[in-house]
Design an enzyme around this catalytic site. Structure first.
Site, short mmCIF file in Angstrom:
data_model
loop_
_atom_site.label_atom_id
_atom_site.label_comp_id
_atom_site.label_asym_id
_atom_site.label_seq_id
_atom_site.Cartn_x
_atom_site.Cartn_y
_atom_site.Cartn_z
CB ILE A 1 70.35 20.24 110.98
CG1 ILE A 1 71.06 19.90 109.74
CG2 ILE A 1 68.76 20.92 110.55
CD1 ILE A 1 70.43 18.53 109.10
CB SER A 2 73.79 24.40 108.68
OG SER A 2 74.72 24.50 109.77
CG HIS A 3 69.51 27.65 106.16
ND1 HIS A 3 69.75 28.38 107.50
CD2 HIS A 3 68.27 28.18 106.11
CE1 HIS A 3 68.73 29.06 107.78
NE2 HIS A 3 67.92 28.96 106.97
#
Ligand code: SAH
Length: 286
Positions: free
Chosen positions: A122-124
């Site tokens: 999951i992206s930042h």
């Protein structure tokens, strides 16, 4: 002569204590669950940002604590990262911990990229906020396409910033995970994103043109099919790998005319690779 009956019976000590605590309960206002527009620090002066590090408590059973942690995260991001008011309001509303495995939910409100299985992340939150804000720089969004659904967090956030959201994932179990996650947060969303399993480099020609396209994985170039599915004036945001080195940059492409696109380099980036084709249930493993 009979003694006069007292009009009111004397309260026992126990009754008095009970009455006092009822008054105290009455006066204590319940914590609001959504306070995106307010300053979390003032609302919760005693909460420390590392409360969730206390792993002996099941914080999932205390949604108001996770909600406070989320408000703190948004406050920190607002001060340090790029976003806009619509993105911050969406992030303050949407629970990110629901998209994470139990092993990681305590870190859901840190600015971290976390594993979601199948070698993907999951992206930042800061990266997601920046990409959506870049997309919104062309104006209000009606139709948006995301390539790389992953666990579905960004697709869900996008529905709070655009009218119609489409998202494609190439790994079948992740596509199923995202469907499940979206169902769990649907009460926060005006309408769910339309998810599909497939190779996102081909886009969705039947639903084009899009006002905005976000690619959440880095390729050596931006697929031509996606550039063609952008409406004139629309914006595409993508990480691109520079040559054969591992270095990546985040780029913003605006379609100026039918056959003219303007490209801007925004910043360094770090994303999982954009791959062709699909990966089905039988070929995958965590
Ligand atoms: N959008 C996610 C990020 C997911 S990571 C978030 O909310 O944080 C990027 C995802 O892109 C991975 O799940 C990966 O499988 C997917 N991906 C890579 N190449 C793809 C392609 N060609 N088509 C669709 N998805 C792709």
């Amino acid at each position: 002569m009979t003694a006069k009956k007292p009009t009111f019976a004397h309260l026992s000590e126990v009754q008095r204590a009970l009455n006092q605590s009822a008054v105290a309960r009455e006066c204590a206002k319940p914590a609001p669950l959504f306070f995106g527009q307010r300053d979390a620090v003032h609302l919760y002066p005693i909460m420390r940002s590392d409360t969730l590090r206390n792993t002996s408590t099941n914080w999932r059973a205390q949604p108001e604590v996770l909600s406070k942690a989320r408000a703190f995260m948004v406050e920190r991001l607002r001060a340090d990262s790029i976003g806009d008011s619509k993105v911050w309001a969406a992030m303050a509303l949407l629970p990110r911990h629901v998209f994470l495995d139990d092993a990681f939910y305590l870190r859901a409100y840190h600015d971290d990229a976390l594993p979601i299985g199948y070698g993907q992340t999951i992206s930042h939150p800061s990266t997601v906020a920046r990409m959506i804000a870049l997309l919104r720089s062309q104006g209000e969004l009606t139709r948006v396409l995301e390539i790389g659904t992953g666990c579905g967090y960004q697709a869900a956030l996008l529905t709070l910033c655009a009218t119609h959201v489409f998202s494609i994932e190439r790994i079948e179990p992740l596509y199923r995970l995202a469907l499940d996650n979206i169902t769990r947060v649907q009460r926060f969303l005006p309408r769910p994103p339309q998810l599909s399993f497939g190779d996102g480099t081909l886009g969705l020609p039947n639903h084009a043109p899009f006002d905005g396209i976000i690619i959440a994985a880095a390729g050596l170039s931006v697929p031509q099919a996606l550039l063609q599915q952008l409406r004139i004036g629309g914006v595409l945001v993508a990480p691109v790998q520079m040559g054969l080195q591992k270095q990546q940059v985040l780029i913003k492409i605006t379609r100026l005319k039918n056959d003219e696109w303007q490209r801007e380099i925004i910043d360094d980036a770090k994303f999982v690779p954009l791959l062709d084709g699909t990966q089905s249930e039988s070929h995958t493993g965590i």
